[in-house]
Write a protein that holds these residues in place. Structure first.
Motif, PDB file in Angstrom:
ATOM      1  N   PRO A  82       0.812  -1.218   0.000  1.00  0.00           N
ATOM      2  CA  PRO A  82       0.000   0.000   0.000  1.00  0.00           C
ATOM      3  C   PRO A  82       0.854   1.280   0.000  1.00  0.00           C
ATOM      4  O   PRO A  82       0.484   2.279  -0.626  1.00  0.00           O
ATOM      5  CB  PRO A  82      -0.826  -0.112   1.279  1.00  0.00           C
ATOM      6  CG  PRO A  82      -0.883  -1.577   1.561  1.00  0.00           C
ATOM      7  CD  PRO A  82       0.444  -2.117   1.103  1.00  0.00           C
ATOM      8  N   PHE A  83       1.997   1.252   0.688  1.00  0.00           N
ATOM      9  CA  PHE A  83       2.909   2.400   0.685  1.00  0.00           C
ATOM     10  C   PHE A  83       3.413   2.653  -0.738  1.00  0.00           C
ATOM     11  O   PHE A  83       3.453   3.799  -1.199  1.00  0.00           O
ATOM     12  CB  PHE A  83       4.068   2.122   1.645  1.00  0.00           C
ATOM     13  CG  PHE A  83       5.084   3.232   1.772  1.00  0.00           C
ATOM     14  CD1 PHE A  83       4.694   4.550   1.944  1.00  0.00           C
ATOM     15  CD2 PHE A  83       6.435   2.945   1.755  1.00  0.00           C
ATOM     16  CE1 PHE A  83       5.639   5.568   2.083  1.00  0.00           C
ATOM     17  CE2 PHE A  83       7.390   3.946   1.898  1.00  0.00           C
ATOM     18  CZ  PHE A  83       6.989   5.261   2.064  1.00  0.00           C
ATOM     19  N   ALA A  84       3.760   1.606  -1.462  1.00  0.00           N
ATOM     20  CA  ALA A  84       4.224   1.749  -2.842  1.00  0.00           C
ATOM     21  C   ALA A  84       3.125   2.280  -3.751  1.00  0.00           C
ATOM     22  O   ALA A  84       3.397   3.033  -4.684  1.00  0.00           O
ATOM     23  CB  ALA A  84       4.733   0.408  -3.368  1.00  0.00           C
ATOM     24  N   GLN A  85       1.887   1.906  -3.483  1.00  0.00           N
ATOM     25  CA  GLN A  85       0.772   2.353  -4.314  1.00  0.00           C
ATOM     26  C   GLN A  85       0.406   3.816  -4.072  1.00  0.00           C
ATOM     27  O   GLN A  85      -0.004   4.509  -4.990  1.00  0.00           O
ATOM     28  CB  GLN A  85      -0.455   1.473  -4.060  1.00  0.00           C
ATOM     29  CG  GLN A  85      -0.273   0.055  -4.541  1.00  0.00           C
ATOM     30  CD  GLN A  85      -1.393  -0.863  -4.079  1.00  0.00           C
ATOM     31  OE1 GLN A  85      -1.792  -0.831  -2.912  1.00  0.00           O
ATOM     32  NE2 GLN A  85      -1.888  -1.678  -4.999  1.00  0.00           N
ATOM     33  N   THR A  86       0.547   4.271  -2.814  1.00  0.00           N
ATOM     34  CA  THR A  86       0.045   5.599  -2.446  1.00  0.00           C
ATOM     35  C   THR A  86       1.097   6.584  -1.974  1.00  0.00           C
ATOM     36  O   THR A  86       0.850   7.788  -1.951  1.00  0.00           O
ATOM     37  CB  THR A  86      -0.990   5.478  -1.310  1.00  0.00           C
ATOM     38  OG1 THR A  86      -0.321   4.996  -0.135  1.00  0.00           O
ATOM     39  CG2 THR A  86      -2.129   4.544  -1.696  1.00  0.00           C
ATOM     40  N   GLY A  87       2.250   6.094  -1.525  1.00  0.00           N
ATOM     41  CA  GLY A  87       3.266   6.969  -0.966  1.00  0.00           C
ATOM     42  C   GLY A  87       2.952   7.433   0.443  1.00  0.00           C
ATOM     43  O   GLY A  87       3.582   8.345   0.966  1.00  0.00           O
TER      44      GLY A  87
ATOM     45  N   VAL B 278       1.028   9.531   7.760  1.00  0.00           N
ATOM     46  CA  VAL B 278       2.406   9.780   7.337  1.00  0.00           C
ATOM     47  C   VAL B 278       2.424   9.877   5.816  1.00  0.00           C
ATOM     48  O   VAL B 278       2.271   8.888   5.109  1.00  0.00           O
ATOM     49  CB  VAL B 278       3.352   8.656   7.828  1.00  0.00           C
ATOM     50  CG1 VAL B 278       4.783   8.938   7.400  1.00  0.00           C
ATOM     51  CG2 VAL B 278       3.257   8.486   9.336  1.00  0.00           C
ATOM     52  N   ARG B 279       2.614  11.109   5.326  1.00  0.00           N
ATOM     53  CA  ARG B 279       2.674  11.357   3.887  1.00  0.00           C
ATOM     54  C   ARG B 279       3.507  12.603   3.641  1.00  0.00           C
ATOM     55  O   ARG B 279       3.640  13.452   4.524  1.00  0.00           O
ATOM     56  CB  ARG B 279       1.287  11.522   3.290  1.00  0.00           C
ATOM     57  CG  ARG B 279       0.540  12.713   3.827  1.00  0.00           C
ATOM     58  CD  ARG B 279      -0.789  12.962   3.116  1.00  0.00           C
ATOM     59  NE  ARG B 279      -1.505  14.060   3.723  1.00  0.00           N
ATOM     60  CZ  ARG B 279      -1.198  15.341   3.586  1.00  0.00           C
ATOM     61  NH1 ARG B 279      -0.183  15.702   2.841  1.00  0.00           N
ATOM     62  NH2 ARG B 279      -1.894  16.277   4.187  1.00  0.00           N
TER      63      ARG B 279
ATOM     64  N   ARG C 164      11.834   1.399  -8.737  1.00  0.00           N
ATOM     65  CA  ARG C 164      10.997   2.558  -8.411  1.00  0.00           C
ATOM     66  C   ARG C 164       9.582   2.294  -8.900  1.00  0.00           C
ATOM     67  O   ARG C 164       9.378   1.771  -9.999  1.00  0.00           O
ATOM     68  CB  ARG C 164      11.548   3.809  -9.068  1.00  0.00           C
ATOM     69  CG  ARG C 164      10.765   5.064  -8.751  1.00  0.00           C
ATOM     70  CD  ARG C 164      11.437   6.293  -9.376  1.00  0.00           C
ATOM     71  NE  ARG C 164      10.690   7.485  -9.082  1.00  0.00           N
ATOM     72  CZ  ARG C 164       9.630   7.909  -9.763  1.00  0.00           C
ATOM     73  NH1 ARG C 164       9.186   7.222 -10.805  1.00  0.00           N
ATOM     74  NH2 ARG C 164       9.004   9.006  -9.419  1.00  0.00           N
ATOM     75  N   VAL C 165       8.614   2.663  -8.069  1.00  0.00           N
ATOM     76  CA  VAL C 165       7.205   2.543  -8.417  1.00  0.00           C
ATOM     77  C   VAL C 165       6.724   3.925  -8.870  1.00  0.00           C
ATOM     78  O   VAL C 165       6.681   4.857  -8.059  1.00  0.00           O
ATOM     79  CB  VAL C 165       6.377   2.044  -7.213  1.00  0.00           C
ATOM     80  CG1 VAL C 165       4.895   2.049  -7.538  1.00  0.00           C
ATOM     81  CG2 VAL C 165       6.842   0.657  -6.789  1.00  0.00           C
ATOM     82  N   PRO C 166       6.398   4.087 -10.163  1.00  0.00           N
ATOM     83  CA  PRO C 166       6.007   5.400 -10.668  1.00  0.00           C
ATOM     84  C   PRO C 166       4.773   6.002  -9.980  1.00  0.00           C
ATOM     85  O   PRO C 166       4.702   7.219  -9.808  1.00  0.00           O
ATOM     86  CB  PRO C 166       5.727   5.160 -12.149  1.00  0.00           C
ATOM     87  CG  PRO C 166       6.438   3.907 -12.484  1.00  0.00           C
ATOM     88  CD  PRO C 166       6.459   3.087 -11.241  1.00  0.00           C
ATOM     89  N   ALA C 167       3.821   5.178  -9.595  1.00  0.00           N
ATOM     90  CA  ALA C 167       2.576   5.690  -9.006  1.00  0.00           C
ATOM     91  C   ALA C 167       2.811   6.572  -7.793  1.00  0.00           C
ATOM     92  O   ALA C 167       2.109   7.564  -7.582  1.00  0.00           O
ATOM     93  CB  ALA C 167       1.653   4.536  -8.635  1.00  0.00           C
ATOM     94  N   SER C 168       3.808   6.231  -6.988  1.00  0.00           N
ATOM     95  CA  SER C 168       4.064   6.966  -5.752  1.00  0.00           C
ATOM     96  C   SER C 168       5.464   7.564  -5.680  1.00  0.00           C
ATOM     97  O   SER C 168       5.734   8.392  -4.818  1.00  0.00           O
ATOM     98  CB  SER C 168       3.906   6.030  -4.556  1.00  0.00           C
ATOM     99  OG  SER C 168       4.903   5.012  -4.625  1.00  0.00           O
ATOM    100  N   GLY C 169       6.352   7.109  -6.551  1.00  0.00           N
ATOM    101  CA  GLY C 169       7.751   7.511  -6.457  1.00  0.00           C
ATOM    102  C   GLY C 169       8.519   6.703  -5.426  1.00  0.00           C
ATOM    103  O   GLY C 169       9.668   7.007  -5.118  1.00  0.00           O
TER     104      GLY C 169
END
Length: 162
Positions: free
Chosen positions: A9-14, A19-20, A128-133
């Motif tokens: 979920p962290f990778a999907q949303t950052g 905590v963001r 790197r996951v583009p959706a969240s960086g």
């Protein structure tokens, strides 16, 4: 709980709950309670800018605004400590997922990724996951299969905080 239950979920949303990137540290404290540790480095007026809740690290602006600029989840601990839903308490679970475990979990979640060349060198590799960086860094030193060291998101753009 498993570390991948947090990381995907962290990778999907950052983000991880409150905590963001761009949030205020005070809002994180409302959700998680006071940080368990503070960094020894200080910014303006002697205010620390690195805070930790076990394996979850939050870095804030070096000025007084304490806006979150980066989030790091340290995953290379044998036993990870993580804030539980009960403020001030920790959950514990194994760390160190492997490259194949991470890629399988990202794939199952429909989360695209690519090799991150700037951190793929020497004894490590990164994706790197583009959706969240989100950037996943793996150690390749003295292991049969790369093992995840940390996952992070950051915003390096300057902001004005007065």
């Amino acid at each position: 709980m498993r570390v991948l239950d947090i990381l995907i979920p962290f990778a999907q949303t950052g983000r991880i709950g409150a905590v963001r990137i761009g949030a205020q540290l005070k809002d994180v404290i409302v959700e998680l309670g006071p940080p368990w540790a503070e960094g020894s480095s200080v910014g303006a007026g002697g205010v620390p800018y690195l805070y930790a809740y076990g394996c979850l690290e939050v870095a804030t602006c070096h000025a007084r605004c304490q806006m979150i600029e980066s989030i790091v989840v340290q995953t290379d601990w044998v036993t990870m400590e993580w804030p539980s839903r009960e403020s001030g308490r920790a959950e514990r679970f194994p760390g160190g997922p492997t490259y194949s475990e991470v890629l399988r979990a990202l794939s199952e979640a429909g989360c695209s990724w690519g090799v991150y060349e700037p951190l793929t060198l020497g004894d490590q590799c990164a994706i790197r996951v583009p959706a969240s960086g989100a950037i996943f860094v793996f150690t390749t030193e003295d292991v049969e299969e790369p093992v995840l060291c940390n996952v992070s998101v950051a915003d390096h753009r300057p902001h004005s905080c007065g």
